[in-house]
Design a protein around this motif. Structure first.
Motif, short mmCIF file in Angstrom:
data_model
loop_
_atom_site.label_atom_id
_atom_site.label_comp_id
_atom_site.label_asym_id
_atom_site.label_seq_id
_atom_site.Cartn_x
_atom_site.Cartn_y
_atom_site.Cartn_z
N THR A 8 0.84 -1.19 0.00
CA THR A 8 0.00 0.00 0.00
C THR A 8 0.88 1.24 0.00
O THR A 8 1.84 1.33 0.76
CB THR A 8 -0.90 0.01 1.24
N LEU A 9 0.56 2.19 -0.88
CA LEU A 9 1.32 3.43 -0.95
C LEU A 9 0.98 4.29 0.26
O LEU A 9 -0.15 4.30 0.73
CB LEU A 9 0.96 4.20 -2.23
N ASN A 10 1.96 5.01 0.71
CA ASN A 10 1.66 5.90 1.83
C ASN A 10 0.98 7.16 1.33
O ASN A 10 0.89 7.42 0.13
CB ASN A 10 2.93 6.20 2.63
N LEU A 11 0.47 7.94 2.23
CA LEU A 11 -0.30 9.13 1.89
C LEU A 11 0.52 10.12 1.06
O LEU A 11 0.01 10.70 0.10
CB LEU A 11 -0.81 9.80 3.17
N GLY A 12 1.77 10.31 1.38
CA GLY A 12 2.63 11.24 0.65
C GLY A 12 2.79 10.85 -0.80
O GLY A 12 2.71 11.69 -1.70
N GLN A 13 3.00 9.56 -1.05
CA GLN A 13 3.15 9.08 -2.43
C GLN A 13 1.84 9.24 -3.20
O GLN A 13 1.84 9.61 -4.37
CB GLN A 13 3.59 7.62 -2.43
N THR A 14 0.73 8.98 -2.54
CA THR A 14 -0.57 9.11 -3.18
C THR A 14 -0.85 10.56 -3.55
O THR A 14 -1.30 10.86 -4.66
CB THR A 14 -1.68 8.57 -2.27
N LEU A 15 -0.54 11.49 -2.63
CA LEU A 15 -0.74 12.91 -2.91
C LEU A 15 0.16 13.38 -4.05
O LEU A 15 -0.27 14.16 -4.91
CB LEU A 15 -0.50 13.74 -1.65
N GLU A 16 1.38 12.91 -4.08
CA GLU A 16 2.30 13.28 -5.16
C GLU A 16 1.77 12.78 -6.51
O GLU A 16 1.82 13.48 -7.51
CB GLU A 16 3.70 12.70 -4.89
N TRP A 17 1.26 11.56 -6.53
CA TRP A 17 0.69 11.00 -7.76
C TRP A 17 -0.51 11.84 -8.21
O TRP A 17 -0.65 12.14 -9.40
CB TRP A 17 0.27 9.55 -7.53
N LEU A 18 -1.36 12.23 -7.26
CA LEU A 18 -2.52 13.06 -7.59
C LEU A 18 -2.09 14.41 -8.17
O LEU A 18 -2.68 14.90 -9.14
CB LEU A 18 -3.41 13.27 -6.36
N ARG A 19 -1.08 15.03 -7.58
CA ARG A 19 -0.58 16.30 -8.09
C ARG A 19 -0.09 16.16 -9.53
O ARG A 19 -0.36 17.01 -10.38
CB ARG A 19 0.55 16.83 -7.20
N LYS A 20 0.63 15.09 -9.78
CA LYS A 20 1.15 14.84 -11.13
C LYS A 20 0.00 14.66 -12.12
O LYS A 20 0.01 15.22 -13.22
CB LYS A 20 2.05 13.60 -11.12
N GLU A 21 -1.00 13.88 -11.75
CA GLU A 21 -2.15 13.64 -12.63
C GLU A 21 -2.90 14.94 -12.89
O GLU A 21 -3.31 15.22 -14.03
CB GLU A 21 -3.09 12.60 -12.01
N LEU A 22 -3.09 15.76 -11.85
CA LEU A 22 -3.79 17.04 -12.03
C LEU A 22 -3.01 17.97 -12.95
O LEU A 22 -3.59 18.67 -13.78
CB LEU A 22 -4.04 17.70 -10.68
N ALA A 23 -1.69 17.98 -12.81
CA ALA A 23 -0.86 18.82 -13.69
C ALA A 23 -0.99 18.36 -15.14
O ALA A 23 -1.12 19.20 -16.05
CB ALA A 23 0.60 18.76 -13.24
N GLU A 24 -1.00 17.05 -15.38
CA GLU A 24 -1.17 16.53 -16.73
C GLU A 24 -2.55 16.89 -17.29
O GLU A 24 -2.69 17.23 -18.46
CB GLU A 24 -0.99 15.02 -16.75
N MET A 25 -3.55 16.86 -16.43
CA MET A 25 -4.90 17.21 -16.86
C MET A 25 -4.99 18.69 -17.21
O MET A 25 -5.68 19.08 -18.17
CB MET A 25 -5.91 16.86 -15.78
N GLN A 26 -4.29 19.54 -16.47
CA GLN A 26 -4.28 20.97 -16.78
C GLN A 26 -3.64 21.23 -18.14
O GLN A 26 -4.14 22.05 -18.92
CB GLN A 26 -3.54 21.75 -15.70
N VAL A 27 -2.56 20.53 -18.43
CA VAL A 27 -1.91 20.67 -19.74
C VAL A 27 -2.86 20.23 -20.85
O VAL A 27 -3.01 20.91 -21.87
CB VAL A 27 -0.59 19.86 -19.79
N GLN A 28 -3.53 19.12 -20.64
CA GLN A 28 -4.49 18.63 -21.62
C GLN A 28 -5.64 19.63 -21.80
O GLN A 28 -6.06 19.90 -22.94
CB GLN A 28 -5.05 17.27 -21.19
N ASP A 29 -6.13 20.20 -20.72
CA ASP A 29 -7.19 21.20 -20.80
C ASP A 29 -6.75 22.41 -21.62
O ASP A 29 -7.52 22.95 -22.42
CB ASP A 29 -7.64 21.65 -19.41
N GLN A 30 -5.51 22.85 -21.41
CA GLN A 30 -5.00 24.00 -22.16
C GLN A 30 -4.93 23.68 -23.66
O GLN A 30 -5.29 24.51 -24.49
CB GLN A 30 -3.61 24.41 -21.65
N ARG A 31 -4.47 22.47 -23.98
CA ARG A 31 -4.42 22.07 -25.40
C ARG A 31 -5.81 22.04 -26.01
O ARG A 31 -6.03 22.50 -27.13
CB ARG A 31 -3.78 20.70 -25.54
N LEU A 32 -6.76 21.49 -25.28
CA LEU A 32 -8.13 21.43 -25.77
C LEU A 32 -8.72 22.82 -25.95
O LEU A 32 -9.43 23.09 -26.92
CB LEU A 32 -9.00 20.60 -24.82
#
Length: 99
Positions: A8-32
């Motif tokens: 099981t991933l710890n909370l810090g790793q999970t939050l880091e993964w979420l930040r990365k995913e949100l950043a990727e989604m923001q880039v995709q939103d800007q392209r769209l």
């Protein structure tokens, strides 16, 4: 019987993964958004050109074909199609990964 599970991933790793995913989604939103704005401007140009052809046809002036031939010199540069292809090429780049 025990199954081999990932630890099981710890909370810090999970939050880091979420930040990365949100950043990727923001880039995709800007392209769209850029793609949408470009398509909107192209649509507006086509509407204006269509109205011009309709006016030419209804007024008995130059034929729509001649009006079109005259308007082709004012069309967008070919690089805009390339830019659009680049924008669209990045749309499906978002990967679907889970932590």
């Amino acid at each position: 019987m025990k199954t081999a599970e990932k630890p099981t991933l710890n909370l810090g790793q999970t939050l880091e993964w979420l930040r990365k995913e949100l950043a990727e989604m923001q880039v995709q939103d800007q392209r769209l958004l850029l793609t949408l704005r470009h398509l909107h401007s192209v649509l507006e140009e086509l509407r204006a050109e269509s109205a011009h052809w309709e006016d030419a046809r209804s007024s008995g002036g130059a034929s729509p074909i001649r009006a079109r031939a005259g308007s082709e010199g004012r069309s967008r540069r070919p690089s805009s199609s390339r830019e659009l292809a680049q924008l669209l090429g990045g749309v499906d780049s978002r990967r679907s990964s889970l932590p």
